[in-house]
Design an enzyme around this catalytic site. Sequence first.
Site, PDB file in Angstrom:
ATOM      1  N   GLU A 271      -4.110   0.787  -8.327  1.00 48.65           N
ATOM      2  CA  GLU A 271      -3.010   1.607  -8.726  1.00 48.65           C
ATOM      3  C   GLU A 271      -1.910   0.677  -9.204  1.00 48.65           C
ATOM      4  OE1 GLU A 271      -3.110   5.001  -5.415  1.00 48.65           O
ATOM      5  OE2 GLU A 271      -2.163   3.468  -4.892  1.00 48.65           O
TER       6      GLU A 271
ATOM      7  N   SER B  23       0.851  -1.132   0.112  1.00 47.88           N
ATOM      8  CA  SER B  23      -0.060  -0.030   0.092  1.00 47.88           C
ATOM      9  C   SER B  23       0.780   1.197  -0.139  1.00 47.88           C
ATOM     10  CB  SER B  23      -1.010   0.037   1.080  1.00 47.88           C
ATOM     11  OG  SER B  23      -0.249  -0.140   2.442  1.00 47.88           O
TER      12      SER B  23
ATOM     13  N   HIS C 299      -1.792  -2.162  -6.556  1.00 45.86           N
ATOM     14  CA  HIS C 299      -2.175  -1.995  -5.265  1.00 45.86           C
ATOM     15  C   HIS C 299      -3.702  -2.087  -5.379  1.00 45.86           C
ATOM     16  CE1 HIS C 299      -3.164   1.012  -1.873  1.00 45.86           C
ATOM     17  NE2 HIS C 299      -3.270  -0.505  -1.514  1.00 45.86           N
TER      18      HIS C 299
ATOM     19  N   ASN D  32      -3.405   6.682  -0.849  1.00 49.65           N
ATOM     20  CA  ASN D  32      -3.040   7.072   0.273  1.00 49.65           C
ATOM     21  C   ASN D  32      -2.123   8.152   0.807  1.00 49.65           C
ATOM     22  OD1 ASN D  32      -4.182   4.462   1.394  1.00 49.65           O
ATOM     23  ND2 ASN D  32      -2.730   3.315   0.849  1.00 49.65           N
TER      24      ASN D  32
END
Length: 379
Positions: free
Chosen positions: A153, A120, A141, A192
């Site tokens: 991603e 992540s 991801h 994130n």
Amino acid sequence: MDVKKIAVIGAGAMGNGIAQAGLMAGYTVAMHDVEQRFIDRGVNTIKDSLAKFVGKGKITAEQNDEMLKRLLPTTDLRAAVNDADLVIEAVFEDLTLKKKIFTDLDAFAPERTILASNTSSMSITEIASSTKRPGKVVGMHFFNPAVLLKLVEVIYAKQSTDEAIQTTYDVAKKMNKVPVIVKKDSPGFIYNRVNAPTALLLQLLLDKGSPTPAQFDAAFKALMPMTPFELLDYVGLDIVLHTQDYYSKTLSKDYSPRKALRDLVAAGTLGKKTGKGLYDWSAGRPTIDTSNPTTEYDFTHMVALQVNEATKCLEEGVTNDPKDIDLAIANGGGGMGPFTLAQSIGYDKLVARCNELADKFGIETFRPTKTMQEGRIKV
């Protein structure tokens, strides 16, 4: 490259979810873990999930049976990957462990095989350095639950080839996902990273003790399906601590975990997974008292921090298209993208919010960027 077989390394929540997404897209999927009990748990999770799809009429019983025939669970890593076209690693966020696994994958998988990590936030380039095929190592991801959430991603490491990225992108599309290409291997990638400063604000508020999580969340309850502090509990306060600590080493010391968060984790009060964190989860979902919402903070404070961090992604070349950032945020957690929101709220107001928070907490990470202050980005 035409991908026919995928190997997923790790049969936990993310691993079995990715494996199921592969099965539903028509791939043969090997699912590996180190112990049979982890394999059994992962297989049972997939069976239960597919049964729900059958019950809802989304797939037939025959399709369910056919998918399970293409699932190859094993504790033998060499057997899992020796004829795979794509390997997706989905183990715990431990860089040393991941590098060891990638060294083994490099030894066992055919030369043609693309090796992807579902990390992540960790460096794909660093993971790739443990192999002799860095051009074929990429980030892939997924978001939890991987069967349902659309965003994937697809991340370039420094040496990833365009072909490896395109093949991975095409697999994600075949899984009925919304892939977004991350052009630069950077902490947190897009989703994130954009949300990192909002988590920092929340841990600063925890440390300050005012407003309380319930008072803060009460101001957001009508605006989002899961409120900010509730979401921290849902993710796990230990994960939040681990991630903020990682950002303190890779982005800015501003992210250093504060005492209140460290104390909660040290006490084992981790959120949903332990039944209690900032809230009591014993009844399934916490009951948030909305009778006394804070008037000190509102939705625009959170949006301002997201937009500001999104402009940093553009300035640093993590991506060069603001539409990709909005696409990632909308499909990773639902809702509207930061730049779409910025256009409706107004950049001047959001710049003022960033400066307000930077001054109040003495945190330069919150200070608006040049791009943010110019306020020209439209999507």
